[in-house]
Scaffold this motif. Sequence first.
Motif, PDB file in Angstrom:
ATOM      1  N   UNK A  14      23.995  93.854 112.007  1.00  0.00           N
ATOM      2  CA  UNK A  14      23.929  92.995 112.872  1.00  0.00           C
ATOM      3  C   UNK A  14      23.059  94.193 114.069  1.00  0.00           C
ATOM      4  N   UNK A  15      25.003  95.251 113.827  1.00  0.00           N
ATOM      5  CA  UNK A  15      24.209  96.719 114.264  1.00  0.00           C
ATOM      6  C   UNK A  15      22.281  97.056 114.190  1.00  0.00           C
ATOM      7  N   UNK A  16      21.731  96.864 113.463  1.00  0.00           N
ATOM      8  CA  UNK A  16      20.366  97.666 113.360  1.00  0.00           C
ATOM      9  C   UNK A  16      19.264  96.157 114.124  1.00  0.00           C
ATOM     10  N   UNK A  26      16.130  97.675 128.374  1.00  0.00           N
ATOM     11  CA  UNK A  26      16.754  98.727 127.736  1.00  0.00           C
ATOM     12  C   UNK A  26      17.059  97.324 126.122  1.00  0.00           C
ATOM     13  N   UNK A  27      17.793  97.904 125.002  1.00  0.00           N
ATOM     14  CA  UNK A  27      17.779  97.012 124.152  1.00  0.00           C
ATOM     15  C   UNK A  27      19.320  96.627 123.913  1.00  0.00           C
ATOM     16  N   UNK A  28      20.132  95.576 123.509  1.00  0.00           N
ATOM     17  CA  UNK A  28      21.040  95.529 122.700  1.00  0.00           C
ATOM     18  C   UNK A  28      22.408  95.899 122.874  1.00  0.00           C
ATOM     19  N   UNK A  29      21.706  96.228 120.978  1.00  0.00           N
ATOM     20  CA  UNK A  29      22.950  97.882 121.086  1.00  0.00           C
ATOM     21  C   UNK A  29      22.914  99.217 121.884  1.00  0.00           C
ATOM     22  N   UNK A  30      22.150  99.464 123.188  1.00  0.00           N
ATOM     23  CA  UNK A  30      22.217 100.131 124.073  1.00  0.00           C
ATOM     24  C   UNK A  30      23.720 100.049 125.550  1.00  0.00           C
ATOM     25  N   UNK A  69      21.026  87.361 104.838  1.00  0.00           N
ATOM     26  CA  UNK A  69      20.526  87.781 105.790  1.00  0.00           C
ATOM     27  C   UNK A  69      19.967  89.194 106.163  1.00  0.00           C
ATOM     28  N   UNK A  70      20.931  90.029 104.696  1.00  0.00           N
ATOM     29  CA  UNK A  70      19.424  91.035 105.085  1.00  0.00           C
ATOM     30  C   UNK A  70      17.756  90.833 104.339  1.00  0.00           C
ATOM     31  N   UNK A  71      17.763  90.278 103.042  1.00  0.00           N
ATOM     32  CA  UNK A  71      16.328  89.849 102.624  1.00  0.00           C
ATOM     33  C   UNK A  71      15.955  88.714 104.123  1.00  0.00           C
ATOM     34  N   UNK A  72      16.490  88.341 104.778  1.00  0.00           N
ATOM     35  CA  UNK A  72      16.107  86.766 105.375  1.00  0.00           C
ATOM     36  C   UNK A  72      15.184  87.788 107.184  1.00  0.00           C
ATOM     37  N   UNK A  73      16.166  88.583 107.152  1.00  0.00           N
ATOM     38  CA  UNK A  73      16.051  89.521 108.438  1.00  0.00           C
ATOM     39  C   UNK A  73      14.711  90.210 108.210  1.00  0.00           C
ATOM     40  N   UNK A  74      14.925  91.317 107.028  1.00  0.00           N
ATOM     41  CA  UNK A  74      14.149  92.242 106.956  1.00  0.00           C
ATOM     42  C   UNK A  74      12.403  91.083 106.353  1.00  0.00           C
ATOM     43  N   UNK A  80      15.903  98.296 108.911  1.00  0.00           N
ATOM     44  CA  UNK A  80      16.035  99.194 108.233  1.00  0.00           C
ATOM     45  C   UNK A  80      18.085  99.297 108.317  1.00  0.00           C
ATOM     46  N   UNK A  81      18.399  98.335 107.575  1.00  0.00           N
ATOM     47  CA  UNK A  81      19.687  98.752 108.292  1.00  0.00           C
ATOM     48  C   UNK A  81      19.581  99.893 106.732  1.00  0.00           C
ATOM     49  N   UNK A  82      20.949 100.934 107.360  1.00  0.00           N
ATOM     50  CA  UNK A  82      20.929 102.328 106.438  1.00  0.00           C
ATOM     51  C   UNK A  82      22.196 101.198 105.130  1.00  0.00           C
ATOM     52  N   UNK A  83      21.285 101.225 104.730  1.00  0.00           N
ATOM     53  CA  UNK A  83      22.149 100.739 102.852  1.00  0.00           C
ATOM     54  C   UNK A  83      20.800 100.372 102.740  1.00  0.00           C
ATOM     55  N   UNK A  84      20.856  99.502 101.424  1.00  0.00           N
ATOM     56  CA  UNK A  84      20.158  99.265 100.167  1.00  0.00           C
ATOM     57  C   UNK A  84      20.908  98.106  99.581  1.00  0.00           C
ATOM     58  N   UNK A  85      20.151  97.546  99.104  1.00  0.00           N
ATOM     59  CA  UNK A  85      20.751  96.583  97.415  1.00  0.00           C
ATOM     60  C   UNK A  85      19.792  96.813  96.254  1.00  0.00           C
TER      61      UNK A  85
END
Length: 310
Positions: A150-152, A162-166, A283-288, A300-305
């Motif tokens: 979600x943060x990514x 700006x963006x949401x995260x900011x 979510x990782x798959x669908x969002x990518x 590109x969240x800081x992890x992979x599967x």
Amino acid sequence: MATGKILINLYDSTRQLVPAGTEVLLTLTDGNKRTIYRNNVKGPTINIPDVTVYDNFGDQYTVLISRDNVLDTGFFPVDVSANLVRTVSLMILPEKAEFNFSQFNDLLVLAPQLYELLSQGADDAASAQRRYEDLKEVEDGKDLACLLNILTACRDIPLPQGTVLQYFRQLVWNNATYPMKQDRFYVWADPTLVTQVRTADNQGSFAEEPNPGLLHPGATTSYKQIQFGEANVQLTFHEKEPSPAGTNWVLVEPDIDYFKDMVAHTVLEVIPGFFGLTDPKIVYLLRWMAGRQGHAPEFNPPYTVRPAAG
């Protein structure tokens, strides 16, 4: 009759192209629900030439990929047009998978905005790192994967300014009332975020959800991103929650739904026992994939599967 082309690129769960010669079962269905192609093919790139163009809803094709020991993956709609090549990027996710998280200190380079937010409220860098490492061990890492997903996504969602995260100021940690889960978390934000999201709603990039308190107890307003067909971020505001001492913040509950349609979300995700909690791997798959098809910034969240050990 006119024809178009579909070019399919297959990626693994580390967001890299699958090895040459990887065999999959490809099923291609047109908008009339007729299967026009079903055969074993080899990746990473699959070229489907001479796809019929009907000049109506029949041009909304479905691409489906199947293979042993992986989840079926696909995309709809793939809109074909005469003499054009439609490129589709699909991710193949192992059936039995686990998360491979980046080290906390590596986020300073890989995802500096996330590193900064994850550090807020900690006594020092070591405490911030310990919180992050501890979260890896909760629910097999699902809570941390949800947070990073979600943060990514929020980092790349544009607002009028700006963006949401900011606008996020400090995550809520270790709170029984507002816990981190595998499908949501809570964060204190600059109250200007509410105005920004309402403006984005008026501009057509978010949609307000009616009666937010039904699914989000205590919520005052809720808005859902509508950029993609799947895996859009929803921002739910708890404006009556008192801000921490010395601050003037608003409590936000971000989550990501599988589906864009609010009725489908209500029926399929929220009814107990139907799907259960949203799975951060899906979510990782669908969002990518949604981002690739929508020409959005790389998700590109800081992890992979990776395939689960053993």
